[in-house]
Design an enzyme around this catalytic site. Structure first.
Site, PDB file in Angstrom:
ATOM      1  CE  LYS A  83     -34.511  17.351  15.817  1.00 12.68           C
ATOM      2  NZ  LYS A  83     -34.267  17.622  17.397  1.00 12.68           N
ATOM      3  CB  SER A 157     -37.703  17.556  18.971  1.00 12.91           C
ATOM      4  OG  SER A 157     -36.307  17.955  18.865  1.00 12.91           O
ATOM      5  CB  SER A 181     -34.402  17.513  21.253  1.00 10.04           C
ATOM      6  OG  SER A 181     -35.515  18.240  21.805  1.00 10.04           O
TER       7      SER A 181
END
Length: 470
Positions: A83, A157, A181
């Site tokens: 990420k 996210s 997330s």
């Protein structure tokens, strides 16, 4: 771009990749070629923000092949994504905000552990900007969509991390989870999203969203993949003040399952999702002893996250950037950050005191259950629905996840198939801190997946409370 899709297409697992590399039917270079081809075939679908150039990826795979004892490495040539809020040396960390971007001078220790174990870094995955959101639309880059099609959101996210696994491009991806997330996008793409107990994985090298709550998490296609990756990533780090040791192993026997009363569950008018979850609940009696558990204190804690002063913690990291470059921030994220400015120190202490009361109430519940089972999400949304009501939809998506880190819980999002109208259904398994092995054991049982631990590095085996009473 909307795509007509039917669900996840999980690629070779970690064990399958390792077996092909060890047996000679495959190699890290061949795997790197497959991954590069798969990513190129998709084009810019919002999964990746940057990838290692093809020639460099093949060279990195060849270098792994040449390492001494390469074939004994626990992740020999296994590709993975990271990420883009986590540092990889020499690679821009953008947090999905071009004006915030910087080139990392060191690799996050958790990622370094993967590289040292022979894993092959592929690139950085998309996210809601500043890791603020659960829907995947808060990015200036291409907005990703769920693999289930229908213009459904990918979730966030950690949107790109879930998609990279669900598309079969990599067997696992590193994500984060502050308020859901790493679990919501897993649910929306039919993969496993594991948020470990806080402190098991170092957060050094992660740009914090809420530093007191942040976790690195893992997306994968199986519990076995989660186990193999976590055996590498978990480790004490004196540079992380939240770091702590792994909890005890589960040694078998019944696992006590907590279920909220059906009246405590909210599916926000989504009858198909409600029916799918209730059908799953009927199966749970076969997995362990079932006890009814009130969801009220969990939800009360979750309400503190965005309706309380924890939103102000994001200003510790992003306050100066907000003041200097407000127009560089996504409008919805900017609104959320600014909302943190209204809280006072009195508000913060009042919320901390209330949270401690709720922690004590929830703590007493664990005397009777080992794992709490709830939906991961109560409903789904399309991209247009989220864009029309960004705050409201996001709040709905976090209904069952916001309280997790505030209450110091671990969570596993487990894919359960689809609703009657073809949308993803996922259950979330929650446990108190450091009971990760027990929760993962139940997850594997639900998925009918034999679980053979790769390493015995965890603490000594212990019985569940139900066994101790026997």
């Amino acid at each position: 771009m909307a795509r007509d899709a039917q669900g996840p297409s999980i690629g070779p697992s970690v064990s399958e990749v390792l077996a092909s590399h060890a047996g000679g039917t495959g190699s890290p270079t061949k795997t790197a070629t497959r991954v590069a081809d798969a990513i190129a075939a998709r084009g810019d679908d919002g999964t990746w923000l940057s990838t290692v150039p093809r020639e460099d990826l093949l060279a990195a795979a060849a270098a792994i092949e040449q390492r001494p004892g390469a074939r004994t490495l626990p992740l020999y040539g296994v590709p993975f994504g990271v990420k883009d809020s986590i540092d990889v040396e020499g690679v821009p960390t953008t947090l999905s905000c071009p004006d915030y971007s910087y080139v990392a001078t060191a690799t996050a220790p958790a990622v370094r552990r993967l590289l040292d174990a022979g894993a092959l870094y592929v690139g950085k995955t998309n996210l809601d900007q500043f890791a603020t959101g659960l829907n995947g639309t808060r990015t200036p880059y291409t907005v990703p969509r769920s693999v289930y099609g229908g213009d459904m959101i990918s979730g966030g996210s950690s949107s790109g991390s879930a998609l990279a696994v669900a598309l079969g491009q990599v067997p696992f991806a590193v994500a984060t989870d502050t308020a859901g997330s790493g679990r919501v996008p897993a649910a929306l793409n039919g993969v496993i999203g594991y948020k470990p107990s806080r402190g098991l994985i170092s957060t050094v090298g992660l740009v914090p969203a809420c530093k007191s709550l942040d976790c690195l998490s893992v997306m994968a296609g199986s519990i076995d993949d989660v186990d193999r990756v976590m055996d590498v990533m978990i480790g004490r780090d004196d540079g992380d003040p939240w770091s702590r040791d792994r909890g005890p192993r589960h040694r078998g026997g019944p696992i006590r399952v907590g279920l909220p009363p059906v009246g405590d569950l909210d599916f926000f008018g989504d009858d198909a999702m409600r029916l799918a979850h209730l059908n799953f609940r009927e199966r749970l009696a076969g997995y362990g002893d079932v006890t009814e558990v009130s969801l009220a204190p969990f939800l009360a804690a979750g309400a503190l996250l965005y309706q309380g002063p924890w939103v102000a913690e994001r200003l510790v990291e992003f306050g100066d950037f907000l003041a200097a470059r407000p127009d560089s921030i996504h409008p919805v994220v900017r609104e959320i950050l600014r909302s943190g400015q209204r809280y006072t120190a009195v508000d913060a202490f009042a919320a901390l005191q209330r949270l401690q009361e709720l922690k004590a109430e929830v703590g007493r519940l664990w005397a009777d259950v080992d794992v709490l089972v709830v939906p991961t999400i109560g409903t789904t949304f399309t991209v247009d629905e989220v864009l029309a009501k960004p705050i409201e939809c996001n709040t709905v998506l976090g209904h069952y996840t916001h309280f997790g880190n505030l209450l110091d819980l671990l969570g596993v999002a487990v894919p359960l198939g689809t609703t009657s109208d073809g949308r993803p259904c996922s259950a979330m398994l929650l446990g108190p801190a450091l009971t990760d092995d027990t929760v993962l054991e139940l997850a594997a049982t639900i998925l009918d997946e034999p679980r053979t631990r790769v390493s015995d590095a965890a603490a000594p085996l212990v019985a569940t409370a139900s066994l101790e009473k026997a």
